[in-house]
Design an enzyme around this catalytic site. Structure first.
Site, PDB file in Angstrom:
ATOM      1  N   ALA A  15       0.804  -1.225   0.000  1.00 29.18           N
ATOM      2  CA  ALA A  15       0.000   0.000   0.000  1.00 29.18           C
ATOM      3  C   ALA A  15       0.834   1.272   0.000  1.00 29.18           C
ATOM      4  O   ALA A  15       0.408   2.305   0.505  1.00 29.18           O
ATOM      5  CB  ALA A  15      -0.951   0.008   1.194  1.00 29.18           C
ATOM      6  N   ARG A  17       1.702   2.777  -2.744  1.00 23.85           N
ATOM      7  CA  ARG A  17       1.321   3.569  -3.912  1.00 23.85           C
ATOM      8  C   ARG A  17       0.108   2.940  -4.587  1.00 23.85           C
ATOM      9  O   ARG A  17      -0.359   1.870  -4.206  1.00 23.85           O
ATOM     10  CB  ARG A  17       2.473   3.641  -4.920  1.00 23.85           C
ATOM     11  CG  ARG A  17       2.877   2.278  -5.490  1.00 23.85           C
ATOM     12  CD  ARG A  17       3.982   2.383  -6.509  1.00 23.85           C
ATOM     13  NE  ARG A  17       4.288   1.081  -7.099  1.00 23.85           N
ATOM     14  CZ  ARG A  17       5.117   0.896  -8.112  1.00 23.85           C
ATOM     15  NH1 ARG A  17       5.730   1.925  -8.646  1.00 23.85           N
ATOM     16  NH2 ARG A  17       5.332  -0.319  -8.586  1.00 23.85           N
ATOM     17  N   ASN A  63       8.617  -9.309   2.286  1.00 26.11           N
ATOM     18  CA  ASN A  63       8.259  -9.934   1.018  1.00 26.11           C
ATOM     19  C   ASN A  63       7.146 -10.941   1.307  1.00 26.11           C
ATOM     20  O   ASN A  63       7.384 -11.947   1.966  1.00 26.11           O
ATOM     21  CB  ASN A  63       9.475 -10.634   0.412  1.00 26.11           C
ATOM     22  CG  ASN A  63       9.152 -11.349  -0.893  1.00 26.11           C
ATOM     23  OD1 ASN A  63       8.025 -11.292  -1.384  1.00 26.11           O
ATOM     24  ND2 ASN A  63      10.141 -12.025  -1.448  1.00 26.11           N
ATOM     25  N   ASN A  90      -3.321  -6.913  -1.605  1.00 20.97           N
ATOM     26  CA  ASN A  90      -3.183  -6.066  -2.779  1.00 20.97           C
ATOM     27  C   ASN A  90      -1.832  -6.222  -3.480  1.00 20.97           C
ATOM     28  O   ASN A  90      -1.724  -5.955  -4.675  1.00 20.97           O
ATOM     29  CB  ASN A  90      -3.377  -4.603  -2.362  1.00 20.97           C
ATOM     30  CG  ASN A  90      -2.904  -3.630  -3.409  1.00 20.97           C
ATOM     31  OD1 ASN A  90      -3.567  -3.406  -4.414  1.00 20.97           O
ATOM     32  ND2 ASN A  90      -1.731  -3.035  -3.200  1.00 20.97           N
ATOM     33  N   TYR A 155       0.516 -13.940 -14.760  1.00 19.39           N
ATOM     34  CA  TYR A 155      -0.347 -13.004 -14.047  1.00 19.39           C
ATOM     35  C   TYR A 155      -1.793 -13.504 -14.042  1.00 19.39           C
ATOM     36  O   TYR A 155      -2.467 -13.484 -13.003  1.00 19.39           O
ATOM     37  CB  TYR A 155      -0.257 -11.629 -14.707  1.00 19.39           C
ATOM     38  CG  TYR A 155      -0.927 -10.517 -13.943  1.00 19.39           C
ATOM     39  CD1 TYR A 155      -0.347  -9.971 -12.807  1.00 19.39           C
ATOM     40  CD2 TYR A 155      -2.143  -9.980 -14.372  1.00 19.39           C
ATOM     41  CE1 TYR A 155      -0.942  -8.936 -12.106  1.00 19.39           C
ATOM     42  CE2 TYR A 155      -2.754  -8.946 -13.680  1.00 19.39           C
ATOM     43  CZ  TYR A 155      -2.150  -8.425 -12.555  1.00 19.39           C
ATOM     44  OH  TYR A 155      -2.759  -7.402 -11.861  1.00 19.39           O
ATOM     45  N   ALA A 157      -2.854 -16.579 -14.353  1.00 19.58           N
ATOM     46  CA  ALA A 157      -2.946 -17.758 -13.484  1.00 19.58           C
ATOM     47  C   ALA A 157      -2.987 -17.351 -12.013  1.00 19.58           C
ATOM     48  O   ALA A 157      -3.760 -17.908 -11.231  1.00 19.58           O
ATOM     49  CB  ALA A 157      -1.764 -18.691 -13.737  1.00 19.58           C
ATOM     50  N   LYS A 159      -4.034 -14.523 -10.722  1.00 17.50           N
ATOM     51  CA  LYS A 159      -5.275 -13.824 -10.387  1.00 17.50           C
ATOM     52  C   LYS A 159      -6.481 -14.768 -10.425  1.00 17.50           C
ATOM     53  O   LYS A 159      -7.438 -14.596  -9.659  1.00 17.50           O
ATOM     54  CB  LYS A 159      -5.478 -12.643 -11.338  1.00 17.50           C
ATOM     55  CG  LYS A 159      -4.414 -11.566 -11.185  1.00 17.50           C
ATOM     56  CD  LYS A 159      -4.345 -11.022  -9.762  1.00 17.50           C
ATOM     57  CE  LYS A 159      -3.401  -9.855  -9.608  1.00 17.50           C
ATOM     58  NZ  LYS A 159      -3.382  -9.283  -8.255  1.00 17.50           N
ATOM     59  N   ILE A 188      -6.960  -0.068 -15.180  1.00 14.22           N
ATOM     60  CA  ILE A 188      -6.960   1.009 -14.191  1.00 14.22           C
ATOM     61  C   ILE A 188      -5.728   1.893 -14.391  1.00 14.22           C
ATOM     62  O   ILE A 188      -4.627   1.399 -14.680  1.00 14.22           O
ATOM     63  CB  ILE A 188      -6.955   0.443 -12.752  1.00 14.22           C
ATOM     64  CG1 ILE A 188      -8.099  -0.575 -12.577  1.00 14.22           C
ATOM     65  CG2 ILE A 188      -7.067   1.568 -11.735  1.00 14.22           C
ATOM     66  CD1 ILE A 188      -9.491  -0.017 -12.763  1.00 14.22           C
TER      67      ILE A 188
END
Length: 245
Positions: A15, A17, A63, A90, A155, A157, A159, A188
């Protein structure tokens, strides 16, 4: 009327940015304290932005792909804040290439952060939620996890896997009054999409029925909806301007 989040503690990974920072800001605006596990970027500006709302905010270098590091950080967050009431997974990375050129390392590092990272956070905070007999988890997925996208097999896979995690966790933890939902953003306006060429951006925008890109505020509002509504679980909401209808 005060938000259900007032006086609560929300953990928002990554979080410092973009979408994550806006989620953290909106949580703070509702009166929630915020803990930020992060990697890389200096978190000081993000922490200062959150503290403007008169709430506690602390960043923890971690991490999320590292199981043991996450265990340590989660324990420290609980000690510092006196508990955790909600988690927003996130943190995410990309390493885009067509499958013919994608290396094993490209695939593994995206899965490790985006998918295993969410597992690690949920795994180590689940005992906290179960003991409190309440909690809310929101996973940031993506429309490409629903429809796929050339050059993003890793990416996509990761998500898609987050959606599976969401539904399973919702079923496992519902008896303890813990909800788990997912938000799937489309195109976005963030630093991640800013690296695309003007031609790529124009192509993506052309395929959005609303005819415009989304904002981090659009996504954060969907996340806050799930954090504040305690009778919805196992759902996936697309924030994509109709991109995937």
């Amino acid at each position: 009327m005060d938000s259900i989040l007032k006086g609560k503690t929300v953990v928002v990974t990554g979080a410092t940015r973009g979408i994550g920072l806006e989620i953290a800001r909106q949580c703070a605006e509702k009166g929630a304290s915020v803990a930020i596990p992060y990697v890389g970027a200096d978190p000081s500006e993000a922490v200062a932005e959150i503290e403007k709302y008169g709430v506690k905010c602390k960043a923890y270098e971690c991490n999320v792909a590292d199981y043991n590091a996450v265990q340590t950080v989660c324990a420290q967050i609980v000690a510092d804040f006196g508990g955790v009431d909600a988690l927003v997974n996130n943190a995410g990375i990309t390493a885009d290439k067509l499958i013919l050129r994608m290396t094993e390392e490209d695939f593994d590092k995206v899965i490790a952060v985006n998918l295993k990272g969410a597992f690690n956070m949920i795994k180590h905070l689940t005992p906290v939620f179960m003991k409190a007999r309440q909690g809310a988890i929101v996973n940031i997925s993506s429309v490409v996890g629903l429809m796929g996208n050339p050059g993003q097999i890793n990416y996509s896979a990761s998500k898609a896997g987050l959606i599976g995690i969401t539904k399973t966790v919702a079923k496992e933890l519902s008896s303890r009054n813990v909800t788990c939902n997912a938000v799937a953003p489309g195109f976005i306006d963030t630093a991640m999409t800013a690296v695309m060429t003007p031609e790529q951006q124009a192509f993506m925008q052309k395929n959005i029925p609303l005819g415009r890109v989304g904002t981090v505020t659009d996504v954060a509002k969907a996340v806050l909806f799930f954090l504040e509504n305690r009778y919805i679980t196992g759902e996936v909401v697309k924030v994509d301007g109709g991109m995937y209808i």
